[in-house]
Design a protein around this motif. Structure first.
Motif, PDB file in Angstrom:
ATOM      1  N   ILE A 109       0.859  -1.189   0.000  1.00 32.59           N
ATOM      2  CA  ILE A 109       0.000   0.000   0.000  1.00 32.59           C
ATOM      3  C   ILE A 109       0.894   1.237   0.000  1.00 32.59           C
ATOM      4  N   ASP A 110       0.827   2.041  -1.063  1.00 31.73           N
ATOM      5  CA  ASP A 110       1.706   3.203  -1.167  1.00 31.73           C
ATOM      6  C   ASP A 110       0.949   4.515  -1.329  1.00 31.73           C
ATOM      7  N   GLY A 111      -0.353   4.487  -1.090  1.00 29.48           N
ATOM      8  CA  GLY A 111      -1.137   5.713  -1.197  1.00 29.48           C
ATOM      9  C   GLY A 111      -2.260   5.702  -0.181  1.00 29.48           C
ATOM     10  N   ARG A 112      -3.263   6.529  -0.415  1.00 29.73           N
ATOM     11  CA  ARG A 112      -4.410   6.588   0.480  1.00 29.73           C
ATOM     12  C   ARG A 112      -5.405   5.469   0.159  1.00 29.73           C
ATOM     13  N   THR A 113      -6.182   5.095   1.166  1.00 27.61           N
ATOM     14  CA  THR A 113      -7.122   3.992   0.959  1.00 27.61           C
ATOM     15  C   THR A 113      -8.487   4.313   1.545  1.00 27.61           C
ATOM     16  N   ILE A 114      -9.504   3.891   0.815  1.00 27.28           N
ATOM     17  CA  ILE A 114     -10.871   3.830   1.336  1.00 27.28           C
ATOM     18  C   ILE A 114     -11.105   2.367   1.685  1.00 27.28           C
ATOM     19  N   LEU A 115     -11.503   2.087   2.903  1.00 29.61           N
ATOM     20  CA  LEU A 115     -11.643   0.704   3.362  1.00 29.61           C
ATOM     21  C   LEU A 115     -13.092   0.356   3.620  1.00 29.61           C
ATOM     22  N   VAL A 169      -5.484   7.111  -4.640  1.00 31.16           N
ATOM     23  CA  VAL A 169      -6.440   6.468  -3.725  1.00 31.16           C
ATOM     24  C   VAL A 169      -6.903   5.127  -4.283  1.00 31.16           C
ATOM     25  N   LYS A 170      -6.927   4.120  -3.407  1.00 31.58           N
ATOM     26  CA  LYS A 170      -7.462   2.805  -3.759  1.00 31.58           C
ATOM     27  C   LYS A 170      -8.651   2.492  -2.863  1.00 31.58           C
ATOM     28  N   LEU A 171      -9.578   1.713  -3.410  1.00 26.59           N
ATOM     29  CA  LEU A 171     -10.700   1.184  -2.635  1.00 26.59           C
ATOM     30  C   LEU A 171     -10.371  -0.254  -2.267  1.00 26.59           C
ATOM     31  N   ILE A 172     -10.229  -0.515  -0.980  1.00 26.41           N
ATOM     32  CA  ILE A 172      -9.893  -1.848  -0.474  1.00 26.41           C
ATOM     33  C   ILE A 172     -11.147  -2.467   0.120  1.00 26.41           C
ATOM     34  N   ILE A 173     -11.523  -3.639  -0.375  1.00 24.97           N
ATOM     35  CA  ILE A 173     -12.748  -4.300   0.072  1.00 24.97           C
ATOM     36  C   ILE A 173     -12.380  -5.611   0.767  1.00 24.97           C
ATOM     37  N   GLY A 174     -12.637  -5.668   2.054  1.00 30.88           N
ATOM     38  CA  GLY A 174     -12.328  -6.862   2.831  1.00 30.88           C
ATOM     39  C   GLY A 174     -13.599  -7.522   3.333  1.00 30.88           C
ATOM     40  N   GLY A 175     -13.651  -8.849   3.245  1.00 35.46           N
ATOM     41  CA  GLY A 175     -14.818  -9.559   3.744  1.00 35.46           C
ATOM     42  C   GLY A 175     -15.055 -10.845   2.989  1.00 35.46           C
ATOM     43  N   CYS A 219     -13.059   4.977   6.420  1.00 31.03           N
ATOM     44  CA  CYS A 219     -13.855   3.747   6.346  1.00 31.03           C
ATOM     45  C   CYS A 219     -15.208   4.088   5.742  1.00 31.03           C
ATOM     46  N   ALA A 220     -15.641   3.316   4.758  1.00 36.77           N
ATOM     47  CA  ALA A 220     -16.924   3.557   4.098  1.00 36.77           C
ATOM     48  C   ALA A 220     -17.847   2.365   4.333  1.00 36.77           C
ATOM     49  N   TYR A 221     -19.093   2.660   4.692  1.00 42.73           N
ATOM     50  CA  TYR A 221     -20.043   1.591   5.008  1.00 42.73           C
ATOM     51  C   TYR A 221     -21.424   1.998   4.496  1.00 42.73           C
ATOM     52  N   PRO A 272     -18.199  -2.889  11.897  1.00 47.02           N
ATOM     53  CA  PRO A 272     -17.001  -2.391  11.210  1.00 47.02           C
ATOM     54  C   PRO A 272     -16.766  -0.888  11.329  1.00 47.02           C
ATOM     55  N   PRO A 273     -17.765  -0.033  11.113  1.00 49.24           N
ATOM     56  CA  PRO A 273     -17.462   1.392  11.275  1.00 49.24           C
ATOM     57  C   PRO A 273     -17.098   1.763  12.702  1.00 49.24           C
ATOM     58  N   LEU A 274     -17.696   1.083  13.686  1.00 45.04           N
ATOM     59  CA  LEU A 274     -17.340   1.357  15.080  1.00 45.04           C
ATOM     60  C   LEU A 274     -15.900   0.938  15.360  1.00 45.04           C
ATOM     61  N   GLU A 275     -15.492  -0.211  14.841  1.00 44.96           N
ATOM     62  CA  GLU A 275     -14.114  -0.673  15.024  1.00 44.96           C
ATOM     63  C   GLU A 275     -13.132   0.293  14.359  1.00 44.96           C
ATOM     64  N   ALA A 276     -13.491   0.770  13.180  1.00 43.80           N
ATOM     65  CA  ALA A 276     -12.626   1.742  12.492  1.00 43.80           C
ATOM     66  C   ALA A 276     -12.518   3.028  13.292  1.00 43.80           C
ATOM     67  N   MET A 277     -13.634   3.492  13.828  1.00 43.98           N
ATOM     68  CA  MET A 277     -13.636   4.728  14.607  1.00 43.98           C
ATOM     69  C   MET A 277     -12.788   4.592  15.871  1.00 43.98           C
ATOM     70  N   ALA A 278     -12.800   3.390  16.471  1.00 47.90           N
ATOM     71  CA  ALA A 278     -11.980   3.156  17.661  1.00 47.90           C
ATOM     72  C   ALA A 278     -10.496   3.256  17.343  1.00 47.90           C
TER      73      ALA A 278
END
Length: 398
Positions: free
Chosen positions: A203-209, A239-245, A290-292, A302-308
């Motif tokens: 990862i070498d730039g910004r990310t939307i997760l 910027v990259k969009l990273i989708i995990g799940g 983090c986008a949800y 997930p958004p709560l975990e990201a916010m923490a």
């Protein structure tokens, strides 16, 4: 009130790399560990499947918690359902359980002990087309019946509580909201560790997760389309969009959308699959935001975990997500693709806004903990059983 023996149906506790290792499994995992600690006067029995339990999980077992292992492969839904309705009642009687806690929507039809259930959502009523017909029929019949025939219903948000009362017909006094928590592992991580992780992952730039199960109601295709609309912006070309799940069901459209828009081949959208638990805090920490965009959530871990972790969150403005995120994140109509593009661009281009959202995120997330969830859940147990004891004493008087 004398000490109780409390049973927990933990057969949806999963340690495998599939969609079951999502919010429901996390909820069970945390309560199995936390309830015996915050409620030491009572004994807990966790009814689990025949899969392997990690040694670390077993090593943390307090003295007032025991496991009852099934020999059946209850990882298979039909087997689990049959077990819940036939063997669980027998096991409840054999273990002399005083109270049975079923943490995922459904209880056995027959039980020698009073039953408390947790209902996480009623998605099958809001978006029935997103479910296989047989699964939809089972959830509609059994969740509704279970809610009306349980001693009490716990919901993980006020939004779900309102649904349970209005859509399942449960009296308000028998429904209590106990919010989910967020684990202590979700916290800001030093920049040095983040940089090492970024190099490891390329990862070498910004990310939307985005992190969550891949299924229709998560609305991931809309997020991909919103990202496509801003991907050509020269200010956002890193910027990259990273989708995990893990893959849930009806997920083909998600991958097809990314391919159709040329985002898979270009590498601007990357699919991680299921993110290992030990990596998840690092992914949240290195994310720019983090986008949800979910259409419906009973809670929204997930958004709560990201916010923490101090990561700004952009979430949909529906169901429980505004309740969880509060004023600490941006709320967007999940069906407004243009609105999502604008919100993503706004946070990515405005460093002061991103920093402000990050600070607010930490403050909001600090209101949630699994210890608090366990304490409030145990309080519901005591309330229900105390009322039951009072009724018995009144009946026994001459």
């Amino acid at each position: 009130m004398p000490p109780m023996r409390i049973g927990i149906n933990a057969h949806l506790l999963a340690f495998t790399s599939n969609y079951r290792q999502a919010g429901l499994s996390r909820y069970i995992y945390e309560l199995v560990q936390q309830l015996p600690v915050v409620d030491p006067q009572n004994h807990y029995t966790a009814f689990v499947g025949n899969g392997d339990i990690p040694a670390g999980f077993l090593a943390a077992t307090p003295s007032n918690l025991s496991y009852s292992r099934s020999r059946l492969p209850t990882v298979k839904a039909p087997v689990r359902i049959a077990w819940e309705q036939t063997i669980l009642p027998l096991a409840t009687a054999r273990e002399r359980i005083d109270l049975l806690f079923c943490p995922v929507n459904v209880r056995p039809v027959v039980s020698t002990a009073p039953v408390i259930i947790t209902i996480h959502d009623v998605i099958f009523l809001h978006y029935p087309a997103a479910f296989h017909p047989l699964k939809r029929l089972y959830l509609k019949a059994m969740t509704g019946w279970s809610a009306r025939h349980s001693a009490h219903v716990i919901t993980v948000s006020e939004a779900t509580r309102r649904d349970v009362i209005s859509m399942l017909g449960v009296p308000p006094h028998r429904v209590t909201t106990v919010h989910n928590g967020v684990g202590s592992q979700f916290c800001p991580i030093p920049i040095e560790e983040q940089e090492v992780f970024k190099r490891q992952k390329g990862i070498d730039g910004r990310t939307i997760l985005y992190v969550g199960t891949l299924e229709p109601r998560k609305n991931v295709s809309t997020l991909i389309e919103a990202f496509a609309a801003i991907a050509a912006d020269p200010e956002l070309n890193d910027v990259k969009l990273i989708i995990g799940g893990s893959k849930g069901w009806y997920y083909d459209e998600i991958f097809a959308t990314a391919e159709r828009l040329g985002l898979t081949a270009s590498g601007r959208v990357q699919f991680l699959g299921r993110v290992p638990d030990e990596e998840l805090p690092l992914w949240y920490n290195i994310a720019t935001l983090c986008a949800y965009p979910s259409l419906y959530e009973g809670f929204g871990l997930p958004p709560l975990e990201a916010m923490a972790c101090g990561t700004p969150a952009i979430v949909s403005d529906r169901s429980a997500l505004p309740e969880v995120v509060g004023a600490a994140g941006l709320l967007v109509d999940p069906e407004d693709t243009k609105g999502w593009s604008e919100a993503l661009s706004r946070v990515l281009k405005n460093e002061s806004l991103a920093a402000e959202l990050g600070r607010k995120a930490l403050e909001q997330a600090a209101r949630f903990s699994w210890e608090r969830t366990a304490r409030e859940t145990a309080a519901v147990f005591r309330k229900v059983m105390s009322a039951r004891h009072r009724r018995r004493r009144r009946k026994s008087r001459p």
